[in-house]
Design an enzyme around this catalytic site. Structure first.
Site, short mmCIF file in Angstrom:
data_model
loop_
_atom_site.label_atom_id
_atom_site.label_comp_id
_atom_site.label_asym_id
_atom_site.label_seq_id
_atom_site.Cartn_x
_atom_site.Cartn_y
_atom_site.Cartn_z
N SER A 125 36.17 -8.30 -8.70
CA SER A 125 36.29 -8.39 -10.16
C SER A 125 36.02 -7.08 -10.88
O SER A 125 36.20 -6.98 -12.08
CB SER A 125 35.33 -9.47 -10.70
N LYS A 162 28.78 -6.67 -13.64
CA LYS A 162 29.84 -6.75 -14.64
C LYS A 162 29.60 -5.69 -15.72
O LYS A 162 28.57 -5.01 -15.75
CB LYS A 162 29.86 -8.13 -15.30
#
Length: 204
Positions: A125, A162
């Site tokens: 991701s 993230k």
């Protein structure tokens, strides 16, 4: 780069050049080296100097009589040992931080900050930020972040990496992936920022 052992004669030549430089402030000529180490042939000295140059012990300019420069010994790279924790999912926040599985050493000159740890990445991701599965990220421990920081966060008993973003209007905080396949994660009060990613190591 010094990559070979010295012969006895090469050691004598290096030692003589060092001594001559210390005493005179400039390097000796070929003839002075001959006299200093007990060699009669300038061509033999030229041969040894060429070998010393190829081995990385000196630099010279053959067109000038005293253009000899000893290559200084480089100090060993100072290393810092930091804990390497278990895998962190960059695709889904699935693995909790456990005890360090091992320690790893990193160059202190590149990462001078204190309170660092490392995490191994799995998942995809964050690929658009150049963070790939198998990479090791270097993390500075801190509990605050600014918009755009790549962070390691503790989320519902698990860990993820993230991009941090806080809406200036409503205060909502999101953890945003760098892969269009994944949706941002809206975090709550129980979410804890563990650190900011400050570096990445990759083996080819």
């Amino acid at each position: 780069m010094k990559n070979s052992l010295l012969s006895h004669q090469e050691k004598k030549i290096i030692s003589f050049i060092k001594q001559y430089l210390n005493e005179n402030g400039y390097p000796p000529t070929i003839r002075e080296i001959c006299q200093g180490v007990g060699l009669s042939s300038p061509s033999t000295v030229h041969h040894h100097l060429k070998n010393l140059e190829s081995k990385g012990y000196l630099q010279r300019n053959p067109t000038k009589p005293r253009a000899l420069e000893l290559v200084a010994e480089k100090a060993p790279e100072e290393l810092l040992s930091i804990p390497l924790l278990g895998n962190v999912a960059a695709g889904y926040p699935t693995l909790a931080i456990e005890n360090a599985e091992e320690e790893m050493q990193i160059p202190k000159s590149l990462f001078p900050e204190k309170e660092l740890f490392a995490l191994r990445i799995k998942g995809d991701s964050m690929i658009e930020e150049g963070i790939l599965p198998g990479d090791v990220i270097i993390v500075k421990k801190q509990e605050v972040a600014e918009n755009g920081d790549i962070v390691v966060a503790y989320l519902e008993g698990e860990v993820t990496v993230k991009k941090f973003w806080k809406d200036s209007v409503n205060g909502v905080i999101k953890l945003i992936p760098a892969n269009s396949k994944y949706e941002p994660i809206i975090i709550n009060r129980e979410t804890k920022i563990l650190g900011k990613v400050i570096g990445l190591l990759r083996r080819y």
